[in-house]
Motif scaffolding. Structure first.
Motif, mmCIF file in Angstrom:
data_model
loop_
_atom_site.group_PDB
_atom_site.id
_atom_site.type_symbol
_atom_site.label_atom_id
_atom_site.label_comp_id
_atom_site.label_asym_id
_atom_site.label_seq_id
_atom_site.Cartn_x
_atom_site.Cartn_y
_atom_site.Cartn_z
ATOM 1 N N PHE A 266 0.822 -1.216 0.000
ATOM 2 C CA PHE A 266 0.000 0.000 0.000
ATOM 3 C C PHE A 266 0.857 1.267 0.000
ATOM 4 C CE2 PHE A 266 -2.540 -3.448 1.658
ATOM 5 C CZ PHE A 266 -3.686 -3.337 0.874
ATOM 6 N N HIS A 267 2.153 1.124 -0.276
ATOM 7 C CA HIS A 267 3.016 2.318 -0.299
ATOM 8 C C HIS A 267 2.760 3.138 -1.562
ATOM 9 C CE1 HIS A 267 5.452 1.483 3.266
ATOM 10 N NE2 HIS A 267 5.060 0.237 3.034
ATOM 11 N N SER A 268 3.230 4.377 -1.528
ATOM 12 C CA SER A 268 2.844 5.308 -2.611
ATOM 13 C C SER A 268 3.787 5.277 -3.813
ATOM 14 C CB SER A 268 2.812 6.734 -2.064
ATOM 15 O OG SER A 268 4.124 7.154 -1.716
ATOM 16 N N ARG A 269 5.046 4.939 -3.613
ATOM 17 C CA ARG A 269 6.076 5.092 -4.656
ATOM 18 C C ARG A 269 6.057 6.505 -5.227
ATOM 19 N NH1 ARG A 269 5.928 0.928 -9.305
ATOM 20 N NH2 ARG A 269 8.104 1.343 -9.743
ATOM 21 N N GLY A 364 15.048 -0.789 -8.513
ATOM 22 C CA GLY A 364 15.504 0.451 -7.863
ATOM 23 C C GLY A 364 14.592 0.873 -6.717
ATOM 24 N N TYR A 365 13.696 -0.001 -6.267
ATOM 25 C CA TYR A 365 12.755 0.370 -5.199
ATOM 26 C C TYR A 365 12.689 -0.701 -4.123
ATOM 27 C CZ TYR A 365 8.421 1.505 -2.709
ATOM 28 O OH TYR A 365 7.503 1.808 -1.740
ATOM 29 N N ASN A 366 12.633 -0.264 -2.866
ATOM 30 C CA ASN A 366 12.154 -1.059 -1.723
ATOM 31 C C ASN A 366 11.325 -0.108 -0.889
ATOM 32 O OD1 ASN A 366 15.387 -2.543 -1.248
ATOM 33 N ND2 ASN A 366 13.583 -3.668 -1.869
ATOM 34 N N VAL A 404 18.819 13.097 1.002
ATOM 35 C CA VAL A 404 17.889 12.174 1.657
ATOM 36 C C VAL A 404 18.611 10.939 2.202
ATOM 37 C CG1 VAL A 404 17.135 10.893 -0.382
ATOM 38 C CG2 VAL A 404 15.539 11.222 1.477
ATOM 39 N N MET A 405 19.766 10.635 1.620
ATOM 40 C CA MET A 405 20.508 9.452 2.055
ATOM 41 C C MET A 405 21.200 9.663 3.383
ATOM 42 S SD MET A 405 20.300 6.827 0.613
ATOM 43 C CE MET A 405 19.561 6.163 -0.819
ATOM 44 N N ALA A 406 21.774 10.861 3.570
ATOM 45 C CA ALA A 406 22.667 11.073 4.707
ATOM 46 C C ALA A 406 22.008 10.645 6.028
ATOM 47 C CB ALA A 406 23.084 12.534 4.759
HETATM 48 C C1 LIG Z 1 18.368 3.092 4.660
HETATM 49 C C2 LIG Z 1 17.330 3.991 4.039
HETATM 50 C C3 LIG Z 1 17.517 4.505 2.779
HETATM 51 C C4 LIG Z 1 16.563 5.378 2.224
HETATM 52 N N1 LIG Z 1 16.789 5.902 0.992
HETATM 53 C C5 LIG Z 1 15.943 6.839 0.487
HETATM 54 C C6 LIG Z 1 16.203 7.458 -0.752
HETATM 55 O O1 LIG Z 1 17.168 7.169 -1.429
HETATM 56 N N2 LIG Z 1 15.325 8.381 -1.199
HETATM 57 C C7 LIG Z 1 14.210 8.712 -0.501
HETATM 58 O O2 LIG Z 1 13.455 9.592 -0.952
HETATM 59 N N3 LIG Z 1 13.940 8.135 0.671
HETATM 60 C C8 LIG Z 1 14.768 7.198 1.179
HETATM 61 N N4 LIG Z 1 14.487 6.599 2.376
HETATM 62 C C9 LIG Z 1 13.265 6.963 3.081
HETATM 63 C C10 LIG Z 1 12.043 6.073 2.735
HETATM 64 O O3 LIG Z 1 12.388 4.730 2.926
HETATM 65 C C11 LIG Z 1 11.580 6.316 1.293
HETATM 66 O O4 LIG Z 1 11.306 7.682 1.112
HETATM 67 C C12 LIG Z 1 10.325 5.523 0.962
HETATM 68 O O5 LIG Z 1 10.536 4.155 1.218
HETATM 69 C C13 LIG Z 1 9.981 5.746 -0.498
HETATM 70 O O6 LIG Z 1 8.924 4.912 -0.895
HETATM 71 P P1 LIG Z 1 7.445 5.453 -1.070
HETATM 72 O O7 LIG Z 1 7.450 6.657 -1.949
HETATM 73 O O8 LIG Z 1 6.624 4.288 -1.493
HETATM 74 O O9 LIG Z 1 7.114 5.930 0.395
HETATM 75 P P2 LIG Z 1 5.793 5.839 1.296
HETATM 76 O O10 LIG Z 1 5.975 4.777 2.284
HETATM 77 O O11 LIG Z 1 4.595 5.798 0.453
HETATM 78 O O12 LIG Z 1 5.861 7.223 2.100
HETATM 79 C C14 LIG Z 1 5.330 8.439 1.575
HETATM 80 C C15 LIG Z 1 6.404 9.470 1.405
HETATM 81 O O13 LIG Z 1 6.965 9.853 2.645
HETATM 82 C C16 LIG Z 1 8.297 10.313 2.453
HETATM 83 N N5 LIG Z 1 9.176 9.608 3.411
HETATM 84 C C17 LIG Z 1 8.832 8.608 4.231
HETATM 85 N N6 LIG Z 1 9.857 8.282 5.046
HETATM 86 C C18 LIG Z 1 10.874 9.080 4.700
HETATM 87 C C19 LIG Z 1 12.216 9.213 5.172
HETATM 88 N N7 LIG Z 1 12.694 8.450 6.165
HETATM 89 N N8 LIG Z 1 12.997 10.107 4.565
HETATM 90 C C20 LIG Z 1 12.534 10.881 3.560
HETATM 91 N N9 LIG Z 1 11.275 10.806 3.088
HETATM 92 C C21 LIG Z 1 10.460 9.923 3.662
HETATM 93 C C22 LIG Z 1 8.673 10.002 1.033
HETATM 94 O O14 LIG Z 1 8.623 11.196 0.294
HETATM 95 C C23 LIG Z 1 7.584 9.031 0.577
HETATM 96 O O15 LIG Z 1 7.294 9.136 -0.794
HETATM 97 C C24 LIG Z 1 15.411 5.707 2.945
HETATM 98 C C25 LIG Z 1 15.217 5.163 4.216
HETATM 99 C C26 LIG Z 1 16.170 4.315 4.760
HETATM 100 C C27 LIG Z 1 15.968 3.779 6.136
#
Ligand SMILES: Cc1cc2nc3c(=O)[nH]c(=O)nc-3n(C[C@H](O)[C@H](O)[C@H](O)COP(=O)(O)OP(=O)(O)OC[C@H]3O[C@@H](n4cnc5c(N)ncnc54)[C@H](O)[C@@H]3O)c2cc1C
Ligand code: SF4
Length: 509
Positions: A266-269, A364-366, A404-406
């Motif tokens: 159910f995540h948004s990507r 490229g996604y988890n 976002v990585m740091a």
């Molecule tokens: C080790 C590690 C590496 C990560 N690498 C990245 C990365 O390269 N790029 C990245 O954008 N995010 C990263 N994240 C944060 C987060 O995991 C991803 O933003 C998220 O999984 C993206 O998938 P989604 O769009 O389906 O998110 P969803 O689960 O649908 O969440 C909604 C939105 O919330 C924001 N969000 C949620 N958690 C975080 C967070 N911790 N930091 C920043 N934004 C967040 C994102 O914009 C995301 O699209 C990382 C987290 C960890 C622990």
């Protein structure tokens, strides 16, 4: 003549560098730099995403009346050369640019401007909800920052999910406790699944980029073929709507769940588009709030989603600029082991890791819990060097950007900042993964076993980690009980666990 230079992660017509410029006397410059593409071995889908989005954005700019100078990859070895060529061709006197999102580009700008003889205007970055100075003022000289405090402050300021009397919607700030459904609960609920995301068939512009990336970057990980993300604003908005209509209602409860057959759930990507500027953070959370106000999505899910964007995303961005480049070199736990080579192939008998690795190598996604509680957790427990982990995450993810990585890798996943942004390390053994996923069923190890050949490596490494850092964590109120439960075990039990962990490190790394 003024030039507005737009970087590949600033692709919005609301870019503040464009504001106030006269389209009749301004050129917009976009540069595909080869040096930038190869300074890391970025996943091929990341390269497709960025170049295809830039090319589509150039067309949007032209349609909005701007004159665009678009420099393609085959013309531009490095930013500096492309800039020089542009300045000569169009007699640019003034260069405007939105503050870049990473230190390296921000610091290089003044020298580039001097080299080509233009006046430089760096415009404050308006792509985030919290400005860099605002975050710095809020953080002050604190030795530790808590996301929750930042989240409540920013939510109040923005009026997101707030009532007219200043209280949070539903009378509570935080519905995390409703958002942790396990795999057995998911089964009990009838195994709900979301409908597939709308198909994004690449148009001729994107097709050309896919072919270029496969041709030009053969040694980068992943496959460009199969690319399925939106690359322009209109398609990104459709993708957002689809998420809000079909996945948001169950986003909250199943946020932490991990399934082999359905890695996105159910995540948004949304991050690939959010991080390039194709979507704006405020419009995403306001649209989610509308679903709640209209009774189309429950508060727990909407609050969970708002927390991710207003809370975590902005906090992570703030910490990057607050702590500066030195933060990237943090290694508070003195982790020295090299990154295992199988992180590049997924070739490991640990099924949880194999599933997450194969997925990211391919697409490229988890989702977040896979990144944090499987991949990050393993690197933390095994004591892998933060700089090698950081490089790997930066290369593999389509949504990876330095800012976002740091804090996500160094601070959240690896606790390498010594607890600056987390009260305790995100460390867990096999029992957590067994509760939240279906991975253990397909694994040759068993999450509850602590000795013998079937013992789960995560469980062994978890206790090895606690033993290694017992002195540090004994005084941490959230870790002290765990440390005590380790030290109270019998000598022979502890020895057997530590021997098992040593075998894991020897044979599996
Ligand atoms: C080790 C590690 C590496 C990560 N690498 C990245 C990365 O390269 N790029 C990245 O954008 N995010 C990263 N994240 C944060 C987060 O995991 C991803 O933003 C998220 O999984 C993206 O998938 P989604 O769009 O389906 O998110 P969803 O689960 O649908 O969440 C909604 C939105 O919330 C924001 N969000 C949620 N958690 C975080 C967070 N911790 N930091 C920043 N934004 C967040 C994102 O914009 C995301 O699209 C990382 C987290 C960890 C622990
Ligand atoms: S048993 Fe351990 S190694 Fe295997 S999938 Fe479960 S947590 Fe991972």
């Amino acid at each position: 003549m003024t030039t507005v230079w737009i970087l590949g992660d600033q692709l919005t017509l609301e870019n503040a560098a464009l504001a106030g410029c006269d389209p009749g006397n301004t050129r917009v410059l976009l540069i595909e730099s080869r040096a930038r593409a190869v300074h890391r071995r970025h996943h091929r889908r990341k390269l497709v995403l960025v170049y295809a989005a830039m090319r589509h954005f150039a067309a949007d700019l032209q349609e909005a009346g701007w004159t665009v100078d678009y420099q393609r990859l085959d013309q531009t070895p490095v930013f500096g050369d492309a800039l020089r060529r542009h300045v000569r061709a169009f007699r640019t006197e003034r260069l405007r640019i939105l503050e870049p999102s990473d230190f390296a580009t921000r610091h290089a700008l003044p020298q580039w401007a001097r080299d080509v003889g233009v006046v430089l205007d760096v415009v404050p970055n308006n792509l985030f909800l919290v400005g860099r100075d605002e975050f710095r003022d809020w953080a002050g000289a604190s030795r530790r920052l808590r996301m929750e405090h930042h989240y409540r402050r920013v939510r109040s300021r923005l009026g997101v999910l707030m009532e007219s009397d200043g209280s949070p919607a539903g009378g509570t700030w935080n519905l995390d406790s409703e958002n942790r459904r396990t795999v057995s609960e998911w089964r009990r609920d009838g195994c709900p699944r979301p409908p597939a995301a709308p198909p994004m068939t690449p148009d001729p512009v994107t097709r050309e980029v896919i072919e270029m990336v496969d041709r030009e970057f053969p040694d980068h990980p992943g496959r460009a073929e199969g690319f399925d993300l939106p690359v322009d604003r209109a398609a990104s908005l459709r993708w957002l709507d689809h998420f809000l209509d079909h996945r948001l209602p169950k986003f909250g409860p199943y946020e932490d769940l991990m399934l082999s057959e359905d890695p996105v759930l159910f995540h948004s990507r949304l991050t690939p588009m959010l991080n390039l500027g194709l979507l704006r953070p405020l419009e995403c959370v306001q649209a989610a709030e509308r679903r709640y106000r209209e009774g189309r999505a429950p508060l727990a899910s909407v609050e969970g989603f708002v927390r991710q964007i207003v809370g975590w995303r902005e906090f992570i961005h703030g910490v990057y600029w607050l702590r500066g480049p030195d933060y990237l070199a943090s290694n508070a736990l003195d982790a020295r082991r090299p990154l295992p080579r199988w992180f590049w192939t997924g070739d490991t008998p640990m099924n949880c890791l194999a599933q997450c690795l194969r997925q990211v190598l391919d697409t490229g996604y988890n989702h977040h819990i896979q990144r944090l509680m499987v991949l990050g957790n393993f690197l933390l427990l095994a004591g892998v060097r933060p700089d090698e982990a950081l490089d790997w995450f930066n290369e593999l993810y389509v949504d990876a950007h330095d800012w976002v990585m740091a804090a996500n890798v160094v601070g959240m996943a690896l606790h390498a900042d010594g607890g600056f942004m987390a009260t305790k390390p995100y460390a867990a053994g096999g029992a957590y993964i067994a509760r939240m996923s279906d991975y253990c069923r397909g694994c040759r190890f068993r999450p509850t076993e602590r000795s013998g050949p079937g013992a789960c490596p995560f469980t062994l490494l978890y206790w090895d980690f606690i033993a290694r850092h017992a002195a540090r964590f004994a005084s941490n109120p959230r870790m002290a009980a765990i440390v005590r439960s380790w030290t109270h075990r019998s000598e022979s039990d502890r020895r057997s666990v530590l021997d098992g962990a040593a075998r894991v490190l020897e044979t599996l790394l």
